[in-house]
Design a protein around this motif. Structure first.
Motif, mmCIF file in Angstrom:
data_model
loop_
_atom_site.group_PDB
_atom_site.id
_atom_site.type_symbol
_atom_site.label_atom_id
_atom_site.label_comp_id
_atom_site.label_asym_id
_atom_site.label_seq_id
_atom_site.Cartn_x
_atom_site.Cartn_y
_atom_site.Cartn_z
ATOM 1 N N ASP A 29 -2.447 8.745 1.416
ATOM 2 C CA ASP A 29 -2.780 9.832 0.487
ATOM 3 C C ASP A 29 -1.859 9.824 -0.731
ATOM 4 N N THR A 32 -2.926 6.925 -3.014
ATOM 5 C CA THR A 32 -4.180 7.174 -3.744
ATOM 6 C C THR A 32 -4.097 8.404 -4.649
ATOM 7 N N ALA A 247 -16.584 7.829 6.834
ATOM 8 C CA ALA A 247 -17.017 7.233 5.563
ATOM 9 C C ALA A 247 -17.981 8.164 4.828
ATOM 10 N N LEU A 250 -15.966 10.923 3.421
ATOM 11 C CA LEU A 250 -15.212 10.417 2.274
ATOM 12 C C LEU A 250 -16.109 10.315 1.049
ATOM 13 N N THR A 256 -9.930 12.550 2.579
ATOM 14 C CA THR A 256 -9.256 11.513 1.806
ATOM 15 C C THR A 256 -9.303 10.178 2.559
ATOM 16 N N TYR A 257 -8.849 9.107 1.893
ATOM 17 C CA TYR A 257 -8.778 7.801 2.543
ATOM 18 C C TYR A 257 -7.824 7.842 3.741
#
Length: 271
Positions: A29, A32, A247, A250, A256-257
């Motif tokens: 996090d 990114t 996914a 997301l 988040t990733y």
């Protein structure tokens, strides 16, 4: 002592695993730009420290299992050996000495393993399941509930599996004891056997018992392999569902990733 230490180390490693998931999520996090409360350097240091502590506890766990495990096994074998020597032999006649030796050597090892490893592992798994579920539930209630709803199915399968495996293992232990008895009896009376020219006969007896043992081991291996394959399919489906769900979340901008990575790790721990 070993039960307590194994339980303590196992629970600590589980907590470190959950901390590792948190550190991984935090690091991704930050990378990114989703989390600006911490620096990337501090997250990296925290992650490295967690891994280092995990390695240290794993190292300590191996030493405890090796050293204390041998002491516990030796102690139980010694007590059982003394009990056999001091018991009333009129009641021991139904047990062949080879079978008794087999029990002292192998059954003791299994009992010690159950007491010092299986029980702590059970406690550790309960803590791991509870911790991972709470962690996942706080992140995504729907995913956590879907994963846990599948648990009764796995419990039913495991009950059937254990019942069948217990029966197969019991048969294998009996055949193993018979083979041990034939070998011991033959070596103790080898002079008489040679005088009566019964060498080939005893070798044939041993081969018959060993063939039966081989068939039983193959049956057990076949059953355990099929069961493991079924469970692997279930686990793979769980991983796939968690990944696709994450996914989708997301893509919708809900998570988040780092959360996606945490999803997959937590589902693995729950399974």
């Amino acid at each position: 002592t070993q039960i307590f230490l194994n339980t303590f180390i196992g629970v600590t490693i589980v907590l470190l695993d959950l901390l590792f998931v948190l550190c991984t999520k935090l690091t991704v996090d930050i990378a990114t730009g989703e989390n600006t409360a911490f620096t990337f350097a501090s997250a990296a240091i925290f992650l490295v420290a967690t891994i280092a502590i995990q390695i240290a506890f794993s190292y300590a766990s191996r030493w405890i299992r090796a050293i204390l495990g041998v002491k516990a096994q030796n102690s139980m074998q010694r007590r059982l050996f003394a009990h056999v020597l001091m018991s009333q032999w009129s009641g021991m006649e139904k047990y062949h000495s080879g079978d008794v030796i087999n029990r002292i050597e192998k059954d003791v090892s299994q009992i010690v393993s159950f007491a010092t490893e299986s029980i702590p592992s059970l406690i550790t798994v309960i803590v791991q399941f509870t911790g991972a579920f709470i962690f996942l539930f706080l992140m995504d209630k729907t995913l956590a509930c879907v994963v846990v709803v599948l648990m009764p199915c796995f419990l039913l399968i495991s009950k059937l599996y254990v019942k069948k495996m217990r029966s197969l293992t019991h048969k294998i232990r009996q055949s193993d004891s018979k083979a041990q008895a034939i070998i011991q009896e033959s070596l103790q009376n080898r002079t008489v056997i040679k005088a009566l020219e019964q060498d080939d006969s005893l070798v044939s007896r041993l081969m018959l018992v060993q063939d039966k043992l081989s068939k039983q081991v193959r049956e057990k291996t076949k059953f355990s392999s099929i069961s493991a394959t079924v469970l692997s399919i279930g686990f793979a489906a769980g991983y796939l569902f968690a990944f696709l769900w994450g996914a989708h979340q997301l893509q919708a901008g809900i998570i988040t990733y780092g959360a996606l990575i945490a999803f997959v790790q937590l589902v693995g721990q729950i399974q």
